[in-house]
Structure formats: C-alpha cells, structure tokens
Design a protein around this motif. Structure first.
Motif, PDB file in Angstrom:
ATOM      1  N   ARG A  35     -16.853 -50.277 -67.491  1.00 59.51           N
ATOM      2  CA  ARG A  35     -18.267 -50.224 -67.923  1.00 59.51           C
ATOM      3  C   ARG A  35     -18.829 -48.816 -67.709  1.00 59.51           C
ATOM      4  O   ARG A  35     -19.481 -48.250 -68.587  1.00 59.51           O
ATOM      5  N   ALA A  36     -18.555 -48.275 -66.529  1.00 52.80           N
ATOM      6  CA  ALA A  36     -19.089 -46.940 -66.225  1.00 52.80           C
ATOM      7  C   ALA A  36     -18.550 -45.909 -67.222  1.00 52.80           C
ATOM      8  O   ALA A  36     -19.283 -45.053 -67.719  1.00 52.80           O
ATOM      9  N   ILE A  39     -20.246 -46.370 -70.647  1.00 52.06           N
ATOM     10  CA  ILE A  39     -21.641 -45.885 -70.640  1.00 52.06           C
ATOM     11  C   ILE A  39     -21.658 -44.351 -70.654  1.00 52.06           C
ATOM     12  O   ILE A  39     -22.371 -43.732 -71.445  1.00 52.06           O
ATOM     13  N   GLU A  40     -20.831 -43.774 -69.797  1.00 50.26           N
ATOM     14  CA  GLU A  40     -20.812 -42.311 -69.700  1.00 50.26           C
ATOM     15  C   GLU A  40     -20.398 -41.687 -71.046  1.00 50.26           C
ATOM     16  O   GLU A  40     -21.044 -40.770 -71.554  1.00 50.26           O
ATOM     17  N   SER A  43     -22.932 -42.349 -73.938  1.00 49.80           N
ATOM     18  CA  SER A  43     -24.177 -41.586 -73.764  1.00 49.80           C
ATOM     19  C   SER A  43     -24.023 -40.198 -74.393  1.00 49.80           C
ATOM     20  O   SER A  43     -25.014 -39.580 -74.767  1.00 49.80           O
ATOM     21  N   LEU A  53     -20.143 -53.378 -73.926  1.00 53.79           N
ATOM     22  CA  LEU A  53     -20.383 -53.788 -72.540  1.00 53.79           C
ATOM     23  C   LEU A  53     -20.271 -55.309 -72.398  1.00 53.79           C
ATOM     24  O   LEU A  53     -19.944 -55.824 -71.339  1.00 53.79           O
ATOM     25  N   TYR A 291     -25.659 -52.642 -68.024  1.00 52.06           N
ATOM     26  CA  TYR A 291     -26.493 -51.447 -68.192  1.00 52.06           C
ATOM     27  C   TYR A 291     -27.885 -51.940 -68.606  1.00 52.06           C
ATOM     28  O   TYR A 291     -28.081 -52.432 -69.715  1.00 52.06           O
ATOM     29  N   ARG A 292     -28.794 -51.798 -67.677  1.00 53.53           N
ATOM     30  CA  ARG A 292     -30.095 -52.445 -67.835  1.00 53.53           C
ATOM     31  C   ARG A 292     -30.809 -52.130 -69.159  1.00 53.53           C
ATOM     32  O   ARG A 292     -31.240 -53.054 -69.862  1.00 53.53           O
ATOM     33  N   GLN A 295     -29.237 -54.161 -71.746  1.00 59.32           N
ATOM     34  CA  GLN A 295     -29.470 -55.604 -71.583  1.00 59.32           C
ATOM     35  C   GLN A 295     -30.856 -55.961 -72.082  1.00 59.32           C
ATOM     36  O   GLN A 295     -31.056 -56.982 -72.727  1.00 59.32           O
ATOM     37  N   ILE A 309     -28.602 -41.314 -69.542  1.00 61.46           N
ATOM     38  CA  ILE A 309     -28.168 -42.541 -68.859  1.00 61.46           C
ATOM     39  C   ILE A 309     -29.264 -43.085 -67.935  1.00 61.46           C
ATOM     40  O   ILE A 309     -29.475 -44.294 -67.859  1.00 61.46           O
ATOM     41  N   THR A 310     -29.982 -42.218 -67.277  1.00 59.64           N
ATOM     42  CA  THR A 310     -30.987 -42.705 -66.326  1.00 59.64           C
ATOM     43  C   THR A 310     -32.114 -43.439 -67.030  1.00 59.64           C
ATOM     44  O   THR A 310     -32.527 -44.516 -66.609  1.00 59.64           O
ATOM     45  N   GLY A 312     -32.204 -44.131 -70.518  1.00 60.68           N
ATOM     46  CA  GLY A 312     -31.807 -44.852 -71.731  1.00 60.68           C
ATOM     47  C   GLY A 312     -32.432 -44.264 -72.992  1.00 60.68           C
ATOM     48  O   GLY A 312     -32.217 -44.757 -74.098  1.00 60.68           O
TER      49      GLY A 312
END
Ligand SMILES: Cc1ncc(C[n+]2csc(CCOP(=O)(O)OP(=O)(O)O)c2C)c(N)n1
Length: 632
Positions: A35-36, A39-40, A43, A53, A291-292, A295, A309-310, A312
């Motif tokens: 997942r990480a 996302i990375e 992004s 995800l 990843y909020r 979601q 990432i922080t 979104g």
C-alpha cells in the motif's frame, strides 16, 4: 514481530512463488508495504489509486493460493493490477509506472509472463476466461483460470453475455467479483442493488420487512394460497441461499467474503480451486483502503493526477478549464431553457463533465453503467420520441457501440448528439485508451455530422449548433484543459460544413480539431523558411467545406492535412476524397495524424513528439517535403 517490521518484505518478493513461505503476519506486513509503495508511486506518476488500494489482499491471496503463470489470472479493465505487477518481478520499474518508456498501468503481455491477457476496456475478462477454459480442456491441460472483475464492470453487457455462456457450458473457471459498491462513481443498476442486498447482512430484518410487504401486496380475499406460498418461498430462498441468482444461472456462488481478510480470502480461493465448474466468489472490498483521502473520496482517486500525500491535493492544478467542463457547462446552460434535453453517460459522470447537468437535472440525467451500447440504443429511443439526448462517452469506449450508432441512430437519422471526450492522444493510460479511431469509424456512416472544435470556445458553439442540426452529430474534443482562450457567453450558430480560414498563405494546411493551434504554430515557424501556408480550421470532417477547401486547394501547390486521429480513413482521407471527387489532382498531398500502431504511454506532449506531431517535428517534415518535391 519486532524483527519482522524492521526488515522489509516487499524487496524480497521477486515472483509469486516467494509469497508461499510467508506467515500470516508477514503477509499482513507485505500488504502494508505494498500500500505504501502504491501511494508513494502514484502520488508522483498519477494512476488508479483507489481501485488498487482496494485489492491488495485480494491479489496477494490469489497469488498465494494459485500458481501464476501456470494458473492464469485475467484482470477486468486491468486498472487494478499494481499489486500484481509489484509481486511479479516489476518492482524496479514501478517508479516509471505510466511514464514514457515505463510500465503500462494495465496488464501487458510484453511486460511479464504473468500478464496473460491485455485489458483496459471493461467487461472483457469473463468471456476471455471462458475461451481460455475451453482451450485448456481441448488441449487436455490442467490449470486454473481466474477472472477478477469489479462490480462496476459487471454492469457491462459483454459481461452478461459471458455469464450466459459460462452458465451453459459450466466450464471450470473462477470468477472473483471485487465488490466495492463503486464503479468510478457509485455503482448503478439492478444487479448492483442485488449484490448489495447480498452483503447487507441483516437477513432476519429483511425476511420480516419483505414478508410484510409481500403480505401487504396480497388482496384480503381471492388470491390463491399457492401464490402466497410461492412468494414466501422465493423470499426465503433469496435470503437464506445468497447468490441464488448466480446459482440458477449455473454458476456456484461463494460469499460474501471479507475482501481485506487474507485468511478469509485464502480459504475461499482454496475452496474455489477444487470446484469442478464455474464458481463466483463475492469479495467485499473498500476502494481506497488504507489511504484516508482515497477512502473518503474514492471517485477523485479512481484515476488521480499526481498529488501531495499529506493533504491528498493535486500537485498541478489545471489553470484553464477542461474541454469536458466547457462541454458539461454548455449542455447544462442549454438544458435550462430546453426541457427536452437529456444527458446520458456510461459510468463517467465526472469524467465527461456532466456532473453539473446531473446536479441540476436529476430526472433528465442517466448513468447507465458501463453500457455504451445500451446508452446509444437508449438515446435512439428517446430521440425517436422527440427528445434531445446527448450521449457523452470517451472516444475509445464509444467503439463498443459502433453498431448502435449505425443501426439505431444513423440509419433512422435520429438527432442524437455524441460528445466524444478524450479524442486524440490521451497520454498515460496507453494503447487501450487512445482516442484514435473515432473519425475513421464514424466517417462512413450515413447522415452523421462530424465536428471538432479548434479551441474550447468553439466547443461551446458546436454544442449549441449541434442541437439545431436535426441529425446525428458527433463532436470530438481532447482530454485535459483548453488553450485558455476567452470563452464567449453567447452561443453562436455554426452552419453545417463551414470551415474557417485562419491565415492566408500560398499553400494549404487544413487542420481538424485541437490540431488547429498546432497548425498555426507550424505555419508561423515555416514563415522564416520561405514557406507560406494558409491555415484552415476545418471544423467539420463530415460534411467537409465543399467550397472553401477545393477553392483553396486549386490555388495551392501542396495540401497538408493535420489531425489527432488515425490517418487511415481519417480526416485527411476525407479531404483527399473530396479533392478526387472534384477532380483537383494538381496539388501534392500529405496527411499528418496518428499511425495505426501501438505507441507507449507517457505525457501527451511526449507522445506527440514521439509520433512527430509536435510543431517542431511537423515543421521539419513539411520542409523536407518541400525539398523533396522541389517546391522551395
Ligand atoms: C468499456 C469501458 N467503459 C468505461 C471504462 C472506464 N472505466 C474504467 S474503470 C471503470 C469503473 C470500473 O469499476 P469496477 O469494475 O467496479 O472497478 P473498481 O475501480 O471499482 O475497482 C470505468 C467506468 C472502461 N475502462 N471501459
């Protein structure tokens, strides 16, 4: 536990075989690492974040239980294949996902032996899986075939055709239904409602509620008892035997399964592996899981551009409004004073810019699911009854509905307006998504008018004009933002087939759609090379301007055409045919456009350069042509 979390597992996974020895805790850790990584990477590269995800555990469980590439996994749409790519030997290239020369964001036969079938368009996996199953049996081979399909993709007609056939042949194959209640937007349709009923998990309440409603619907006296008994029996079957719909079609149903529990998934897949016929496993997942921002807003993160990432938030905000937005805005405005205007999308409300129209006119807006054929056929029914439907579908997906456009719209000359979004090069999504073919696949159909705006302002006028023509009309426009030209508030009527001379010159360059701006740049570059080109914005590929184009061609030593569509059968071919019809043989002729070939994903500008369709390459090609023809 402590030691495990210090040592990363993902870098040690070079093939699915490496999963087999992992403990449950290690598989959990691997899910988190994947997942990480996704996302990375996304992004930076952009891509289908939320869908990917959602299927991390599902993918790991599949590869844990089955033996790819011997067992064959087909990904429907294929946009959810990132975990699959990461554990099938492509980690080192993953940072180049969707980049020019990098990994494709979809399964790709050339990339790996674990990618066994290319996808990109929805609802194809079940048919392909059945084909593979028949082939396996005929060759007396023994392996599993697994089709992973989302609930969104199960709204496509092709998937039903496959289910129909699978239920008849009863071949051994596994359908993994990735159910997350979402297509790109919330999923639609009666089957989607049925699937959510299966996972609703309140059987007792449902029995009670539905029993009440069944009883209420029965008149006090007169209805034979047997009917009451049948209704109740049906109700009990549906509630206590979930998936009866699939079972009755001949497909064994297993589920609902918790789609983020590796244990449950592994157990379900182990069971399915041994089943001798077709079996569907209903896995319930959450789009954007882990990843909020995704979601909370899976729609925006379905296919995201690069983001922080922080927060979104997208990194590059587009400055100019997109063509889709201008289109959606124009339809919404026109619909305010014309109540007969309706809009239809095939699961792309936001992508096509129809969200504004949908908000303002919920009763005149239809998301039909991933059902392009139905969308067009449905529009024909509306149009023949005097209503004014606009069908907004990406160029590449409208290919699905070719026969409906021909049979249901063009032959009856019905005034359906097609908005072909993402026409031309689409960039990062790659070969399955290029909007290359629409001019060629529509041009020869009777009655249809084909148009393409030179800029976003002209798109507005084209939408307005299309409603006046009283014939089928297809307006093609590109992905992304416009040129930032001023957008006029008042609509202007463009007469059918009227081109526009943008710049005089000795020879002729006729451009179609967004390539008009490029044509002006090319002409301006060539001024310094003693080449003088008149530039015409054709506006229409059908009918062509039968006055301006021949008149100018007669005066020219050479005619160039420029389009962001496939050259074979495209706009340039149309111009050439017109000149032939009018017996204008003198000017030399050269078409520039897309080749009928597969080209890599990448930024649109990079692909244009790769294909020689950027101003610099075009200017050079034209100069070379002059030299070769001794015109300088
Ligand atoms: C024929 C076709 N029409 C439209 C699309 C655009 N599209 C890509 S993914 C998607 C939604 C798919 O939903 P689902 O299968 O449930 O997968 P999820 O993303 O929810 O995991 C759509 C509409 C497509 N790929 N193919």
């Amino acid at each position: 536990m402590m030691t495990m979390s210090l040592k990363k597992i993902l870098p040690t996974i070079n093939s699915p075989q490496d999963l087999k020895g992992l403990s449950a805790a290690e598989l959990d850790q691997l899910s988190a690492e994947i997942r990480a990584k996704i996302i990375e990477t996304v992004s930076k590269t952009g891509g289908h974040l939320a869908s990917n995800l959602g299927v991390v555990e599902l993918t790991l469980a599949l590869h844990y239980v089955f033996n790819s590439p011997k067992d064959k996994i087909i990904w429907d749409v294929g946009h959810q294949c990132y975990t699959h790519k990461l554990i099938t030997g492509r980690q080192k290239d993953f940072s180049r996902l969707r980049q020019f020369g990098g990994l494709l964001g979809y399964p790709c036969l050339e990339e790996s032996e674990h990618d066994i079938y290319n996808t990109g368009h929805a609802s194809t996996a079940l048919s392909a899986a059945l084909g593979l199953a028949i082939a396996r049996d005929r060759k007396k081979e023994d392996y599993n075939i697994i089709a992973v399909v989302g609930d969104g993709s199960l709204t496509g007609g092709a998937a039903y055709e496959a289910i129909n056939h699978i239920g008849e042949l009863r071949e051994r194959l596994i359908i993994v239904l990735n159910y997350n209640e979402m297509s790109i937007s919330p999923n639609v349709g009666a089957l989607s409602r049925y699937l959510s009923y299966l996972v609703s998990g309140q059987p007792y309440l449902r029995v009670k509620d539905q029993a009440k409603s069944v009883l209420r619907s029965i008149p006090k006296i007169g209805r034979p008892l047997i009917q009451i008994a049948r209704a109740l029996e049906d109700l009990i079957k549906k509630t206590f035997f979930p998936g009866i719909f699939f079972k009755e079609l001949g497909i064994r149903y297993l589920g609902p399964i918790h789609g983020h529990s590796l244990n449950s998934l592994i157990e379900a897949f182990e069971n399915a592996r041994r089943y001798p016929g077709p079996i569907l496993i209903h896995c319930v997942t959450q789009k954007g899981k882990g990843y909020r921002p995704a979601q909370i807003n899976p729609k925006r993160f379905h296919s995201a551009s690069p983001f922080d990432i922080t927060t979104g938030q997208p990194i590059n905000k587009e400055n100019n409004p997109s063509y889709s937005r201008i289109f959606g805005q124009a339809v919404a405005e026109l619909a305010r004073s014309d109540k007969d205007i309706l809009a239809i999308t095939a699961a792309m409300t936001d992508g096509t810019g129809l969200n504004k129209f949908a908000e303002e006119n919920p009763d005149r807006f239809f998301d039909v699911g991933i059902a392009e054929q139905h969308a067009v056929n449905f529009a024909a029914g509306l149009a023949i009854s005097g209503l004014k439907p606009v069908v907004a579908i990406y160029s590449t997906f409208l290919q699905r509905a070719y026969d409906q456009i021909f049979h249901d719209v063009c032959l009856m000359d019905l005034p359906v307006i097609f908005a072909l979004d993402r026409a031309g090069i689409v960039g990062e999504d790659g070969p399955t998504h290029q909007g290359a073919n629409d001019i060629a696949y529509l041009r020869h159909l009777p009655n249809i008018i084909l148009m393409a705006p030179g800029d976003e302002n002209e798109l507005r006028h084209m939408v307005y004009s299309a409603f006046q023509y009283g014939h089928p009309v297809a307006i093609r426009f590109p992905k992304g933002s416009g040129f930032g030209v001023p957008v006029q508030k008042d609509f202007q009527f463009i007469p059918v087939g009227q081109a526009e001379l943008l710049k005089p010159g000795q020879d002729l360059l006729i451009a179609y759609g967004n390539m008009t701006q490029t044509a002006l740049q090319v002409a301006s570059r060539l001024e310094t090379e003693r080449i003088s080109l008149a530039v015409v914005n054709a506006r229409f590929a059908k009918p062509l301007d039968e006055k301006l184009i021949p008149e100018m061609a007669k005066k020219s030593r050479v005619v160039f055409t420029l389009e962001e569509g496939v050259v074979e059968g495209g706009f340039g071919s149309a111009v050439r045919e017109l000149l032939d019809r009018q017996e204008i043989y003198n000017p030399a002729f050269r078409s520039f456009g897309l080749p009928a070939k597969i080209y890599p994903p990448g930024k649109t500008e990079e692909i244009r350069q790769f294909l020689g369709l950027d101003p610099e390459s075009l200017a050079k090609a034209i100069k070379d042509f002059y030299q070769k023809e001794n015109l300088l």
